[in-house]
Scaffold this motif. Structure first.
Motif, PDB file in Angstrom:
ATOM      1  N   ASN A  15     -31.916 -28.024 -41.497  1.00 28.99           N
ATOM      2  CA  ASN A  15     -33.121 -27.197 -41.590  1.00 28.99           C
ATOM      3  C   ASN A  15     -34.302 -27.747 -42.120  1.00 28.99           C
ATOM      4  O   ASN A  15     -34.115 -28.599 -42.878  1.00 28.99           O
ATOM      5  CB  ASN A  15     -32.801 -25.882 -42.725  1.00 28.99           C
ATOM      6  CG  ASN A  15     -31.727 -24.771 -41.908  1.00 28.99           C
ATOM      7  OD1 ASN A  15     -31.530 -25.067 -40.894  1.00 28.99           O
ATOM      8  ND2 ASN A  15     -31.309 -24.054 -42.811  1.00 28.99           N
ATOM      9  N   TRP A  52     -38.090 -22.071 -41.810  1.00 27.91           N
ATOM     10  CA  TRP A  52     -38.744 -21.543 -40.661  1.00 27.91           C
ATOM     11  C   TRP A  52     -39.789 -20.419 -41.145  1.00 27.91           C
ATOM     12  O   TRP A  52     -39.224 -19.384 -41.595  1.00 27.91           O
ATOM     13  CB  TRP A  52     -37.869 -21.071 -39.477  1.00 27.91           C
ATOM     14  CG  TRP A  52     -37.208 -22.238 -38.868  1.00 27.91           C
ATOM     15  CD1 TRP A  52     -35.854 -22.416 -39.240  1.00 27.91           C
ATOM     16  CD2 TRP A  52     -37.536 -23.096 -37.935  1.00 27.91           C
ATOM     17  NE1 TRP A  52     -35.178 -23.548 -38.613  1.00 27.91           N
ATOM     18  CE2 TRP A  52     -36.430 -24.124 -38.006  1.00 27.91           C
ATOM     19  CE3 TRP A  52     -38.615 -23.635 -37.326  1.00 27.91           C
ATOM     20  CZ2 TRP A  52     -36.220 -25.280 -37.046  1.00 27.91           C
ATOM     21  CZ3 TRP A  52     -38.592 -24.783 -36.642  1.00 27.91           C
ATOM     22  CH2 TRP A  52     -37.580 -25.571 -36.301  1.00 27.91           C
ATOM     23  N   ARG A  86     -30.047 -28.057 -50.034  1.00 24.55           N
ATOM     24  CA  ARG A  86     -30.676 -26.993 -49.371  1.00 24.55           C
ATOM     25  C   ARG A  86     -30.991 -26.067 -50.391  1.00 24.55           C
ATOM     26  O   ARG A  86     -30.163 -25.874 -51.150  1.00 24.55           O
ATOM     27  CB  ARG A  86     -30.086 -26.418 -48.320  1.00 24.55           C
ATOM     28  CG  ARG A  86     -30.823 -25.287 -47.531  1.00 24.55           C
ATOM     29  CD  ARG A  86     -30.057 -24.810 -46.333  1.00 24.55           C
ATOM     30  NE  ARG A  86     -29.843 -26.048 -45.381  1.00 24.55           N
ATOM     31  CZ  ARG A  86     -29.062 -25.909 -44.258  1.00 24.55           C
ATOM     32  NH1 ARG A  86     -28.413 -24.816 -44.147  1.00 24.55           N
ATOM     33  NH2 ARG A  86     -28.989 -26.935 -43.487  1.00 24.55           N
ATOM     34  N   ARG A 106     -31.055 -19.081 -41.849  1.00 27.01           N
ATOM     35  CA  ARG A 106     -31.628 -20.392 -41.549  1.00 27.01           C
ATOM     36  C   ARG A 106     -32.914 -20.639 -42.358  1.00 27.01           C
ATOM     37  O   ARG A 106     -33.876 -19.687 -42.648  1.00 27.01           O
ATOM     38  CB  ARG A 106     -32.200 -20.715 -40.038  1.00 27.01           C
ATOM     39  CG  ARG A 106     -31.027 -20.864 -39.327  1.00 27.01           C
ATOM     40  CD  ARG A 106     -31.613 -21.515 -38.001  1.00 27.01           C
ATOM     41  NE  ARG A 106     -31.553 -22.988 -38.242  1.00 27.01           N
ATOM     42  CZ  ARG A 106     -32.010 -23.966 -37.270  1.00 27.01           C
ATOM     43  NH1 ARG A 106     -32.029 -23.642 -36.106  1.00 27.01           N
ATOM     44  NH2 ARG A 106     -32.260 -25.272 -37.568  1.00 27.01           N
ATOM     45  N   THR A 107     -33.129 -21.645 -43.238  1.00 23.29           N
ATOM     46  CA  THR A 107     -34.305 -21.809 -44.111  1.00 23.29           C
ATOM     47  C   THR A 107     -35.326 -22.756 -43.242  1.00 23.29           C
ATOM     48  O   THR A 107     -35.118 -23.471 -42.640  1.00 23.29           O
ATOM     49  CB  THR A 107     -33.942 -22.358 -45.298  1.00 23.29           C
ATOM     50  OG1 THR A 107     -33.322 -23.643 -45.174  1.00 23.29           O
ATOM     51  CG2 THR A 107     -32.964 -21.299 -46.010  1.00 23.29           C
ATOM     52  N   ASP A 135     -33.156 -27.623 -32.769  1.00 24.89           N
ATOM     53  CA  ASP A 135     -31.773 -27.668 -33.255  1.00 24.89           C
ATOM     54  C   ASP A 135     -31.340 -28.981 -33.500  1.00 24.89           C
ATOM     55  O   ASP A 135     -31.115 -29.803 -32.768  1.00 24.89           O
ATOM     56  CB  ASP A 135     -30.745 -26.715 -32.344  1.00 24.89           C
ATOM     57  CG  ASP A 135     -31.015 -25.275 -32.310  1.00 24.89           C
ATOM     58  OD1 ASP A 135     -31.688 -24.885 -33.165  1.00 24.89           O
ATOM     59  OD2 ASP A 135     -30.882 -24.617 -31.121  1.00 24.89           O
TER      60      ASP A 135
END
Length: 373
Positions: free
Chosen positions: A335, A64, A295, A61-62, A268
């Motif tokens: 994300n 964060w 992304r 996951r990007t 989410d």
């Protein structure tokens, strides 16, 4: 003749339209993905389906920032433990005549505000140092009394602890009463601190709780913290807890009801929910087969075995005209930092041309009618 001149003018207008691209509010899917068919494309294209969603869900996951996992809860001693910088008040009672510690008029003596030194000891007259750091107040009272037995066998001791700054935690922002809070016990937890601070302000968007401990920073949404007691972590002296609203966002572009920076209402956020926050796809403009998510991944995330993206820049493509694409969009998570692009339908340009052609020939017919009058 005027009619003939109007006809030639209409033809010229049609040629001009054919030679120039019509203005559009969004790119076509083919325009965005055109490079993907090149010999050495600079980005990866992934068509998202129910079949490949489990594999995509396992990708990093990007967006964060904090990679430290939120610390779990644990139990501490039910009583305070004495630390360096704490202060103790000691009352010594001794009924023995000619006592070294009390006088004939007063059978007790008070030692007020005795600070625990860097070595963990306090000074007691005629005994010298008594090490009490790491003990509970009850255990420290017993140790002081045991040390006094050699000079005052009948002495009785009372001990009261006042915690120092090192036994406090900081609560910053997002609550009614931020500030430094003394830890009432070693079982003081994050939710207890937030409650003592007046609770989280209801105006905060998707509030997040950040814990700074030593050189590490941990972060969790308030909703996740509240839903499980296992996340109500035990605080340590010197911890700092920050409560603030969520500033993570994605960019909405193209043929949608809203083109803007959109903040996450929750952690989410599925692609279908993101499209809803964008105001949906614009009727007669958007291409439901060409919803794209752009992304960027870090180099350390790249793999060639399919367990992660093979290129840093990835375009995820969705076909919302099929049940498969709709269900995939309900599972795919957006994300922070993503760009959600609703491409324009190629039919839109065709309809525009036909509309212009119809308008031109309509004017021509009107001119012919007028010339025959």
């Amino acid at each position: 003749m005027p009619v003939l001149r109007n006809f030639f003018a209409a033809c010229a207008a049609l040629l001009l339209i054919a030679s120039c691209s019509l203005p559009r509010g969004a790119a076509l899917q083919s325009e965005v993905l055109n490079e993907s068919s090149a010999e050495n494309p600079s980005f990866q294209v992934v068509s998202v389906t129910r079949a490949n969603m489990p594999a995509i869900a396992s990708w990093p996951r990007t967006g964060w920032e904090n990679e430290h996992e939120w610390p779990g809860t644990s139990s501490g001693p039910s009583s305070n433990v004495i630390s360096t910088g704490d202060q103790v008040d000691i009352v010594i009672w001794d009924s023995q005549e000619n006592s070294l510690l009390t006088s004939e008029a007063e059978k007790s003596t008070l030692m007020s505000g005795v600070e625990v030194g860097p070595d963990g000891a306090i000074f007691v007259p005629y005994v010298n140092k008594v090490y009490i750091r790491g003990l509970t107040p009850a255990a420290a009272r017993t140790r002081v009394q045991e040390q006094l037995i050699q000079i005052a066998p009948s002495a009785q001791v009372q001990l009261k602890l006042t915690q120092g700054r090192t036994n406090s935690v900081e609560l910053v922002g997002g609550v009614a009463a931020p500030g430094a809070y003394q830890m009432p016990s070693r079982n003081y937890k994050v939710l207890s601190l937030i409650a003592d601070g007046g609770g989280i302000q209801p105006s905060l968007r998707n509030p997040r709780v950040r814990l700074i401990r030593g050189g590490a920073t941990y972060e969790i949404s308030a909703s996740q913290l509240l839903e499980s007691g296992a996340r109500n972590t035990l605080l340590r002296p010197g911890d700092t807890v920050i409560v603030e609203q969520d500033d993570h966002s994605f960019t909405a572009l193209g043929a949608s009801g809203k083109e803007d920076l959109i903040y996450f209402p929750k952690d989410d956020l599925a692609a279908m929910e993101a499209i809803s926050l964008m105001g949906g796809l614009t009727d007669f403009r958007a291409d439901p087969k060409g919803v794209l998510v752009l992304r960027e991944y870090r180099v350390k995330h790249l793999r060639s075995d399919g367990s992660a993206p093979r290129m840093q820049q990835v375009v995820f493509s969705f076909d919302l005209t099929s049940a498969d694409g709709l269900f995939a969009a309900k599972k795919f998570l957006i994300n922070p930092g993503d760009t959600v692009l609703a491409t324009e339908s190629p039919i839109t340009s065709t309809q525009t041309v036909f509309g212009l052609v119809g308008t031109v020939f309509g004017l021509t017919r009107q001119a012919s009618t007028l010339s025959n009058l």
